[in-house]
Design a protein around this motif. Structure first.
Motif, short mmCIF file in Angstrom:
data_model
loop_
_atom_site.label_atom_id
_atom_site.label_comp_id
_atom_site.label_asym_id
_atom_site.label_seq_id
_atom_site.Cartn_x
_atom_site.Cartn_y
_atom_site.Cartn_z
N PHE A 240 56.65 -19.64 -40.13
CA PHE A 240 55.77 -19.61 -40.14
C PHE A 240 56.02 -19.46 -41.96
N CYS A 241 55.93 -20.61 -42.77
CA CYS A 241 56.18 -20.83 -44.17
C CYS A 241 54.92 -20.66 -45.20
N GLY A 242 55.16 -19.96 -45.86
CA GLY A 242 54.17 -20.57 -47.09
C GLY A 242 53.43 -19.51 -48.50
N SER A 243 53.49 -20.55 -49.47
CA SER A 243 53.07 -19.65 -50.70
C SER A 243 51.39 -19.69 -50.84
N LYS A 244 50.75 -20.21 -50.85
CA LYS A 244 49.23 -20.14 -51.26
C LYS A 244 48.87 -19.12 -50.00
N HIS A 245 48.90 -17.98 -50.52
CA HIS A 245 48.58 -16.76 -49.84
C HIS A 245 47.28 -16.85 -49.51
N HIS A 246 46.01 -16.65 -50.23
CA HIS A 246 44.59 -16.62 -49.51
C HIS A 246 44.34 -17.77 -48.15
N LEU A 247 45.16 -18.95 -48.45
CA LEU A 247 45.36 -20.83 -47.16
C LEU A 247 45.59 -20.30 -46.46
N PHE A 248 47.09 -19.14 -46.55
CA PHE A 248 48.30 -18.50 -45.49
C PHE A 248 47.97 -17.51 -45.17
N GLN A 249 46.59 -16.96 -45.53
CA GLN A 249 46.05 -15.55 -44.56
C GLN A 249 45.51 -16.04 -43.98
N ASP A 250 44.45 -16.68 -44.23
CA ASP A 250 43.51 -16.76 -43.66
C ASP A 250 43.30 -17.19 -42.23
N ILE A 251 45.01 -18.31 -42.20
CA ILE A 251 45.82 -18.85 -40.69
C ILE A 251 45.39 -17.76 -39.80
N PHE A 252 46.69 -16.67 -40.56
CA PHE A 252 46.90 -16.08 -39.38
C PHE A 252 46.80 -14.55 -39.69
N ASN A 253 45.64 -14.02 -40.39
CA ASN A 253 44.98 -12.92 -40.12
C ASN A 253 43.31 -13.23 -40.26
N ASN A 254 42.83 -14.10 -39.93
CA ASN A 254 41.47 -14.37 -39.67
C ASN A 254 41.05 -14.13 -38.06
N SER A 255 40.85 -13.46 -37.62
CA SER A 255 40.54 -13.60 -36.37
C SER A 255 39.57 -14.54 -35.90
N ASN A 256 38.97 -15.28 -36.16
CA ASN A 256 38.04 -16.73 -35.46
C ASN A 256 39.82 -17.75 -35.47
N ASN A 257 40.20 -17.70 -36.68
CA ASN A 257 41.75 -18.77 -36.55
C ASN A 257 42.46 -18.70 -35.27
N PRO A 258 43.01 -19.93 -34.43
CA PRO A 258 43.84 -19.98 -33.34
C PRO A 258 45.36 -19.55 -33.02
N LEU A 259 45.59 -19.35 -34.85
CA LEU A 259 46.82 -19.29 -34.57
C LEU A 259 46.84 -17.14 -35.26
N LYS B 120 35.38 -19.10 -57.93
CA LYS B 120 35.79 -20.54 -57.71
C LYS B 120 36.39 -20.97 -58.46
N ALA B 121 36.34 -20.39 -59.66
CA ALA B 121 37.67 -21.22 -61.20
C ALA B 121 38.96 -20.77 -60.43
N ILE B 122 39.17 -19.17 -59.95
CA ILE B 122 40.00 -18.50 -59.50
C ILE B 122 40.54 -18.92 -58.04
N ASN B 123 39.50 -19.43 -57.51
CA ASN B 123 41.15 -20.11 -56.34
C ASN B 123 40.91 -21.31 -56.48
N ASN B 124 40.37 -22.15 -57.66
CA ASN B 124 41.29 -23.03 -57.08
C ASN B 124 42.28 -23.28 -58.19
#
Length: 378
Positions: free
Chosen positions: A193-212, A345-349
């Motif tokens: 699994f590769c990704g470049s949008k760090h906070h989105l990518f991190q949420d997918i794999f490092n958030n214990s509530n997410n399936p992956l 919010k602006a930085i996240n954008n």
């Protein structure tokens, strides 16, 4: 007349002799894939992660005749139906079955799908699928079993999901949950699994509530070290200009902010100018090329900037003036009359748009040329 080919490739997957370094990363990835280890590979944009993984697949094909690599780019996938088509076509190209056997296999293996096969311009099979909407869940589950089917045929299988954070765009379909349910049983398949949008990518794999969550081993792709990259730059430039020094290579590397894409882009510009300006000093050529690269992107940057909201423009100004550090100081927020939540919010954008990324509590620009353009413009 002998044509001199520019060795500095950018903007596409780097292959063959133009791919250099990354031996350690290739060796590590190869070992993990052969051992059926899932991998979560993060790198900011422009670091060459796609080229790295595909080069690793090529190396594995040379060493292991039974290796099969499937490549799925999620930037090009906006629906589950598109994913099913892409995965099926990857299977078709790599299964090495005759057209008759391939068609028979897919008809027996895929539920709720009408299958047709044609040949592309290179003679490879191209699958055209028609999927009933009420059968797409079953079709997804069936097509995700194709990598396992290959592994059961004594194949070493690697599946490369590029820019995987874009999976969030598949609205109305619980892709991640269904994917986990299936691939957790694929003990002889390696998923990268590769990704470049760090906070989105991190949420997918490092958030214990997410399936992956923790589905694989996490790896971070860094820049190519200064010594190795400057050596490569020097080796290619000295062939066309004996006055080119190692110090010049180091200057180019640093001007481009060490990011591989930016280094290649700047080198490409300098190389072309050097061929037709033999009597101009190298320092002049480097400086002119740097400015010229920024100027050539002027219209692109203007359109980009004009589409930013007022708060995003302010965030860019704050990031640049403070070198991306300590952006939420009370005095800084007060001086700029901005609330912490608005700035965040602006930085996240900006991170979502791939303009900046965060590392060690500091924000950096993916595109050093955009940063320099902004410094001169805002």
């Amino acid at each position: 007349m002998k044509i001199t080919t520019n060795p500095f490739v950018f903007g596409k997957v780097v292959k063959g002799k133009h791919f250099f370094n990354r031996k350690k990363e290739i060796d590590e990835l190869s070992t993990d894939i052969v051992n059926h280890q899932n991998i979560i590979l993060y790198a900011p944009r422009r670091y060459g992660k796609t080229s790295l993984v595909l080069r690793t697949f090529d190396e594995l094909k040379k060493k292991h005749k039974n290796f099969v690599g499937l490549y799925i780019d999620f930037y090009n996938i906006n629906s589950v139906e598109k994913f099913i088509n892409v995965m099926s076509n990857q299977y078709a190209v790599n299964s090495k079955l005759t057209l008759e056997k391939l068609l028979a296999t897919l008809k027996n293996f895929l539920t709720g799908i009408t299958t047709g096969i044609t040949l592309d311009k290179d003679g490879n099979p191209k699958i055209e699928l028609s999927i009933l909407h009420n059968k797409r869940i079953q079709a997804f589950e069936d097509v995700m079993k194709l990598p396992k089917k290959l592994s059961e045929e004594n194949k070493t299988v690697g599946v490369f999901f590029d820019e995987f954070q874009e999976v969030i765009n598949l609205n109305g379909f619980d892709f991640e949950k269904k994917l986990r349910t299936i691939i957790q049983h694929h003990d002889k398949v390696s998923y990268v699994f590769c990704g470049s949008k760090h906070h989105l990518f991190q949420d997918i794999f490092n958030n214990s509530n997410n399936p992956l969550f923790k589905i694989g081993k996490t790896k971070y792709l860094d820049v190519i070290p200064e010594k190795e990259y400057s050596s490569y730059i020097y080796k290619n430039f000295v062939k066309i200009n004996k006055e080119f020094k190692k110090e010049h290579a180091l200057t180019i590397y640093q001007l481009a902010g060490s990011v591989p894409y930016n280094v290649q882009l700047l080198c490409n510009e300098i190389f072309n100018l050097m061929l037709i300006n033999r009597n101009v000093s190298i320092d002049e050529l480097i400086n002119y090329s740097f400015k010229n690269t920024i100027n050539s992107k002027n219209e692109e940057y203007i359109i980009l900037y004009e589409n930013f909201s007022k708060s995003v423009r302010l965030a860019l100004d704050i990031i640049i003036k403070n070198e991306g550090k300590n952006l939420f100081r009370k005095d800084l927020l007060s001086d700029n009359r901005v609330a912490p939540s608005t700035l965040k919010k602006a930085i996240n954008n900006l991170m979502d748009e791939g303009i900046i990324y965060a590392e060690n509590k500091r924000y950096y620009f993916h595109d050093i040329f955009l940063k320099e353009w902004l410094k001169a413009s805002i």
